[in-house]
Design an enzyme around this catalytic site. Sequence first.
Site, PDB file in Angstrom:
ATOM      1  N   GLY A  12       0.813  -1.209   0.000  1.00 46.37           N
ATOM      2  CA  GLY A  12       0.000   0.000   0.000  1.00 46.37           C
ATOM      3  C   GLY A  12       0.846   1.258   0.000  1.00 46.37           C
ATOM      4  O   GLY A  12       2.071   1.214   0.201  1.00 46.37           O
ATOM      5  N   ASP A  13       0.191   2.387  -0.282  1.00 45.93           N
ATOM      6  CA  ASP A  13       0.822   3.708  -0.272  1.00 45.93           C
ATOM      7  C   ASP A  13       1.955   3.835  -1.289  1.00 45.93           C
ATOM      8  O   ASP A  13       2.928   4.558  -1.074  1.00 45.93           O
ATOM      9  CB  ASP A  13       1.333   4.062   1.137  1.00 45.93           C
ATOM     10  CG  ASP A  13       0.222   4.020   2.158  1.00 45.93           C
ATOM     11  OD1 ASP A  13      -0.913   4.374   1.812  1.00 45.93           O
ATOM     12  OD2 ASP A  13       0.488   3.613   3.307  1.00 45.93           O
ATOM     13  N   LYS A  16      -0.536   5.179  -5.703  1.00 45.29           N
ATOM     14  CA  LYS A  16      -1.619   4.854  -6.648  1.00 45.29           C
ATOM     15  C   LYS A  16      -2.429   6.102  -6.989  1.00 45.29           C
ATOM     16  O   LYS A  16      -2.806   6.315  -8.134  1.00 45.29           O
ATOM     17  CB  LYS A  16      -2.551   3.784  -6.042  1.00 45.29           C
ATOM     18  CG  LYS A  16      -1.868   2.454  -5.791  1.00 45.29           C
ATOM     19  CD  LYS A  16      -2.800   1.447  -5.143  1.00 45.29           C
ATOM     20  CE  LYS A  16      -3.181   1.793  -3.717  1.00 45.29           C
ATOM     21  NZ  LYS A  16      -2.087   1.719  -2.729  1.00 45.29           N
ATOM     22  N   ALA A  39      -8.285   3.240   2.779  1.00 48.16           N
ATOM     23  CA  ALA A  39      -7.363   3.769   1.780  1.00 48.16           C
ATOM     24  C   ALA A  39      -7.127   5.254   2.032  1.00 48.16           C
ATOM     25  O   ALA A  39      -8.004   5.945   2.538  1.00 48.16           O
ATOM     26  CB  ALA A  39      -7.961   3.581   0.391  1.00 48.16           C
ATOM     27  N   GLY A  40      -5.948   5.717   1.687  1.00 48.53           N
ATOM     28  CA  GLY A  40      -5.650   7.150   1.756  1.00 48.53           C
ATOM     29  C   GLY A  40      -4.779   7.487   0.567  1.00 48.53           C
ATOM     30  O   GLY A  40      -3.663   6.997   0.457  1.00 48.53           O
ATOM     31  N   HIS A  41      -5.312   8.275  -0.355  1.00 49.28           N
ATOM     32  CA  HIS A  41      -4.583   8.590  -1.580  1.00 49.28           C
ATOM     33  C   HIS A  41      -4.338  10.098  -1.628  1.00 49.28           C
ATOM     34  O   HIS A  41      -5.274  10.880  -1.563  1.00 49.28           O
ATOM     35  CB  HIS A  41      -5.385   8.124  -2.804  1.00 49.28           C
ATOM     36  CG  HIS A  41      -5.692   6.650  -2.787  1.00 49.28           C
ATOM     37  ND1 HIS A  41      -6.617   6.064  -3.594  1.00 49.28           N
ATOM     38  CD2 HIS A  41      -5.163   5.640  -2.058  1.00 49.28           C
ATOM     39  CE1 HIS A  41      -6.663   4.764  -3.358  1.00 49.28           C
ATOM     40  NE2 HIS A  41      -5.790   4.484  -2.414  1.00 49.28           N
ATOM     41  N   GLN A 223      -5.212  -0.348  -1.300  1.00 46.71           N
ATOM     42  CA  GLN A 223      -4.305  -1.301  -0.650  1.00 46.71           C
ATOM     43  C   GLN A 223      -3.359  -1.908  -1.700  1.00 46.71           C
ATOM     44  O   GLN A 223      -3.013  -1.214  -2.638  1.00 46.71           O
ATOM     45  CB  GLN A 223      -5.079  -2.377   0.126  1.00 46.71           C
ATOM     46  CG  GLN A 223      -5.788  -1.832   1.350  1.00 46.71           C
ATOM     47  CD  GLN A 223      -7.141  -1.211   1.045  1.00 46.71           C
ATOM     48  OE1 GLN A 223      -7.960  -1.796   0.363  1.00 46.71           O
ATOM     49  NE2 GLN A 223      -7.407  -0.033   1.551  1.00 46.71           N
ATOM     50  N   THR A 300      -4.067   7.254   9.138  1.00 51.82           N
ATOM     51  CA  THR A 300      -3.895   7.180  10.593  1.00 51.82           C
ATOM     52  C   THR A 300      -2.741   8.045  11.109  1.00 51.82           C
ATOM     53  O   THR A 300      -2.579   8.193  12.314  1.00 51.82           O
ATOM     54  CB  THR A 300      -3.622   5.719  11.029  1.00 51.82           C
ATOM     55  OG1 THR A 300      -2.471   5.251  10.319  1.00 51.82           O
ATOM     56  CG2 THR A 300      -4.798   4.818  10.716  1.00 51.82           C
TER      57      THR A 300
HETATM   58  P1  GDP Z   1      -1.516   5.473  -2.376  1.00 52.58           P
HETATM   59  O1  GDP Z   1      -2.242   5.012  -1.157  1.00 52.58           O
HETATM   60  O2  GDP Z   1      -0.896   4.354  -3.135  1.00 52.58           O
HETATM   61  O3  GDP Z   1      -2.348   6.368  -3.260  1.00 52.58           O
HETATM   62  O4  GDP Z   1      -0.297   6.361  -1.868  1.00 52.58           O
HETATM   63  P2  GDP Z   1      -0.375   7.522  -0.748  1.00 52.58           P
HETATM   64  O5  GDP Z   1      -0.968   8.734  -1.384  1.00 52.58           O
HETATM   65  O6  GDP Z   1      -0.982   7.019   0.504  1.00 52.58           O
HETATM   66  O7  GDP Z   1       1.162   7.709  -0.433  1.00 52.58           O
HETATM   67  C1  GDP Z   1       2.081   8.067  -1.413  1.00 52.58           C
HETATM   68  C2  GDP Z   1       2.761   9.402  -1.012  1.00 52.58           C
HETATM   69  O8  GDP Z   1       3.869   9.625  -1.828  1.00 52.58           O
HETATM   70  C3  GDP Z   1       1.842  10.601  -1.214  1.00 52.58           C
HETATM   71  O9  GDP Z   1       2.122  11.529  -0.189  1.00 52.58           O
HETATM   72  C4  GDP Z   1       2.272  11.154  -2.558  1.00 52.58           C
HETATM   73  O10 GDP Z   1       2.068  12.561  -2.679  1.00 52.58           O
HETATM   74  C5  GDP Z   1       3.738  10.842  -2.567  1.00 52.58           C
HETATM   75  N1  GDP Z   1       4.321  10.554  -3.879  1.00 52.58           N
HETATM   76  C6  GDP Z   1       3.745   9.899  -4.932  1.00 52.58           C
HETATM   77  N2  GDP Z   1       4.639   9.743  -5.937  1.00 52.58           N
HETATM   78  C7  GDP Z   1       5.797  10.312  -5.495  1.00 52.58           C
HETATM   79  C8  GDP Z   1       7.111  10.435  -6.071  1.00 52.58           C
HETATM   80  O11 GDP Z   1       7.394  10.002  -7.180  1.00 52.58           O
HETATM   81  N3  GDP Z   1       8.061  11.074  -5.308  1.00 52.58           N
HETATM   82  C9  GDP Z   1       7.786  11.534  -4.054  1.00 52.58           C
HETATM   83  N4  GDP Z   1       8.772  12.135  -3.384  1.00 52.58           N
HETATM   84  N5  GDP Z   1       6.563  11.433  -3.488  1.00 52.58           N
HETATM   85  C10 GDP Z   1       5.595  10.809  -4.194  1.00 52.58           C
HETATM   86  P1  IMO Z   2      -3.904   2.593   0.408  1.00 54.78           P
HETATM   87  O1  IMO Z   2      -5.042   2.423  -0.566  1.00 54.78           O
HETATM   88  C1  IMO Z   2      -1.412   0.965   3.536  1.00 54.78           C
HETATM   89  C2  IMO Z   2      -3.271  -1.915   6.248  1.00 54.78           C
HETATM   90  C3  IMO Z   2      -3.417  -1.500   7.694  1.00 54.78           C
HETATM   91  C4  IMO Z   2      -3.276  -2.853   8.372  1.00 54.78           C
HETATM   92  C5  IMO Z   2      -3.999  -3.794   7.401  1.00 54.78           C
HETATM   93  C6  IMO Z   2      -5.436  -4.107   7.779  1.00 54.78           C
HETATM   94  O2  IMO Z   2      -3.729   3.985   0.864  1.00 54.78           O
HETATM   95  O3  IMO Z   2      -2.658   1.984  -0.147  1.00 54.78           O
HETATM   96  P2  IMO Z   2      -7.686  -2.699   7.659  1.00 54.78           P
HETATM   97  O4  IMO Z   2      -8.079  -1.419   8.325  1.00 54.78           O
HETATM   98  O5  IMO Z   2      -7.742  -2.636   6.168  1.00 54.78           O
HETATM   99  O6  IMO Z   2      -8.403  -3.891   8.195  1.00 54.78           O
HETATM  100  O7  IMO Z   2      -6.138  -2.908   8.066  1.00 54.78           O
HETATM  101  O8  IMO Z   2      -3.962  -3.157   6.141  1.00 54.78           O
HETATM  102  N1  IMO Z   2      -3.858  -0.988   5.269  1.00 54.78           N
HETATM  103  C7  IMO Z   2      -3.147  -0.165   4.499  1.00 54.78           C
HETATM  104  N2  IMO Z   2      -1.822   0.082   4.462  1.00 54.78           N
HETATM  105  N3  IMO Z   2      -2.227   1.575   2.666  1.00 54.78           N
HETATM  106  C8  IMO Z   2      -3.552   1.328   2.661  1.00 54.78           C
HETATM  107  O9  IMO Z   2      -4.387   1.805   1.716  1.00 54.78           O
HETATM  108  C9  IMO Z   2      -4.074   0.449   3.640  1.00 54.78           C
HETATM  109  N4  IMO Z   2      -5.321   0.001   3.936  1.00 54.78           N
HETATM  110  C10 IMO Z   2      -5.169  -0.882   4.935  1.00 54.78           C
HETATM  111  O10 IMO Z   2      -2.394  -0.613   8.083  1.00 54.78           O
HETATM  112  O11 IMO Z   2      -1.919  -3.235   8.405  1.00 54.78           O
HETATM  113 MG    MG Z   3      -2.316   5.412   0.875  1.00 54.41          MG
END
Ligand code: GDP
Ligand code: IMO
Ligand code: MG
Length: 429
Positions: A12-13, A16, A39-41, A223, A300
């Site tokens: 995750g993270d 995406k 999810a947190g995007h 995720q 979180t």
């Molecule tokens: P997701 O859950 O897969 O959508 O990812 P998140 O948004 O939770 O976490 C990715 C973090 O990395 C966010 O704060 C984005 O702004 C940041 N990010 C995405 N692509 C890049 C990159 O190429 N370089 C850097 N430095 N940050 C990035």
């Molecule tokens: P995005 O879409 C990262 C993790 C939680 C925990 C496990 C189960 O932003 O990539 P849950 O609340 O789903 O039952 O938790 O999954 N988890 C994530 N980790 N990015 C996420 O979403 C997540 N969604 C759930 O931290 O380990």
């Molecule tokens: Mg995320």
Amino acid sequence: MANVAVIGAQWGDEGKGKVVDWLASRADLVVRFQGGHNAGHTLVVGDQTYKLSLLPSGLVRGKLGIIGNGVVIDPEALLSEIARVRAQGLNVSPETLRIADNATLILPLHPAIDRAREASRGDSKIGTTGRGIGPAYEDKVARRAIRVADLAEPETLSAKLDELLLHHNTLLAGLGAPVFEKQALLDRLLELAPLVLPYAEPVWERLDDARRAGKRILFEGAQAVMLDVDHGTYPFVTSSNTVAATAASGSGMGPASVGFVLGIAKAYTTRVGSGPFPTELLDATGRLLGERGHEFGTVTGRPRRCGWFDATLVRQAVKVGGVQGLALTKLDVLDGLPELNICTGYRIGGEIFRRLPASPRAQAAAEPVYETIEGWTDSTRGARSWADLPAQAIKYVRRIEELVEAPVTLVSTSPERDDTILVRDPFEG
Ligand code: GDP
Ligand code: IMO
Ligand code: MG
């Protein structure tokens, strides 16, 4: 015309949200098909930062957003997220957002059970987001969940609440947590109904029309494969299938409609919550990656655990997730590191594995086998073409491609929307 599904290839993270936002300019509709507001995007567009949990990231581009039947929806979270992004200037209305009428709802008792259960686990916590995702999916497969369409039928709501409370209040009482009262839940659902129902429809019909009209559909995964309830590091996973196959069942389309599968991976690895993480770095380098990459959970605020790129793990995610091309993000975070390690296998009990075994004991014992590659000193931040990348950074990307057995079709070099190197347009297949 090809559709595209975007899924996470690690824990995750991976970025995406940024990639979906970037690709959404080429799409007509953006569909969420699993997960919920766990999810947190994060999307960065000029001086605006959008943090989305439940809403499809394509809304930022003004594209029609669809929340499919595979998503679990907390109506309170949905409405507050809509209000929040509206305040940032986005147009979210029943014209721009449609929600599957057969999607499952998260009720206040779900996060209560999620948290009470986590508290009772002591040292073996999963580290969930505490948002009720697992308990809501459990109710769905147990055939007692309240779904979006039920909001239009007070008698159905009343009968389903009786069944739900019989089950959950027993559990809550057993865990020593406060129980729920039916009338308050029913009253609140009846208040929420007129706010949610205008968005509801059988989205499969709209998606079928879009397919027949040759529109481009972008499926937005949440995720990641290593959090998939079947293929991930069980039980330290989320409660849905996160692989691309779910894009079909979680939206009401056939598998042939999913199209090109783009897996997203960070140029290193992170994980929030508990569970095995063979390449985790508990040293200064791990802290450096966390600081440089701003590795704090969007939902979180927890610090993300950081480690080297694990090619063994991503290769496995490529295979089980059906990934046809990889988007490599956050390459810029590695700028200036003298040496980089890539995990090419695990040593478990004296044997070398090229996959993460299903056994939790083996997963916890897996010691990474590393290949070391020289780093680069020049900055990659903001690069928008291969020509902007130092030769050594290109070598790193090429080596990852070989090891994970998938082509890198996109590279991201900053959080900014346009700081992206496109190698191959996934919509061209
Ligand atoms: P997701 O859950 O897969 O959508 O990812 P998140 O948004 O939770 O976490 C990715 C973090 O990395 C966010 O704060 C984005 O702004 C940041 N990010 C995405 N692509 C890049 C990159 O190429 N370089 C850097 N430095 N940050 C990035
Ligand atoms: P995005 O879409 C990262 C993790 C939680 C925990 C496990 C189960 O932003 O990539 P849950 O609340 O789903 O039952 O938790 O999954 N988890 C994530 N980790 N990015 C996420 O979403 C997540 N969604 C759930 O931290 O380990
Ligand atoms: Mg995320």
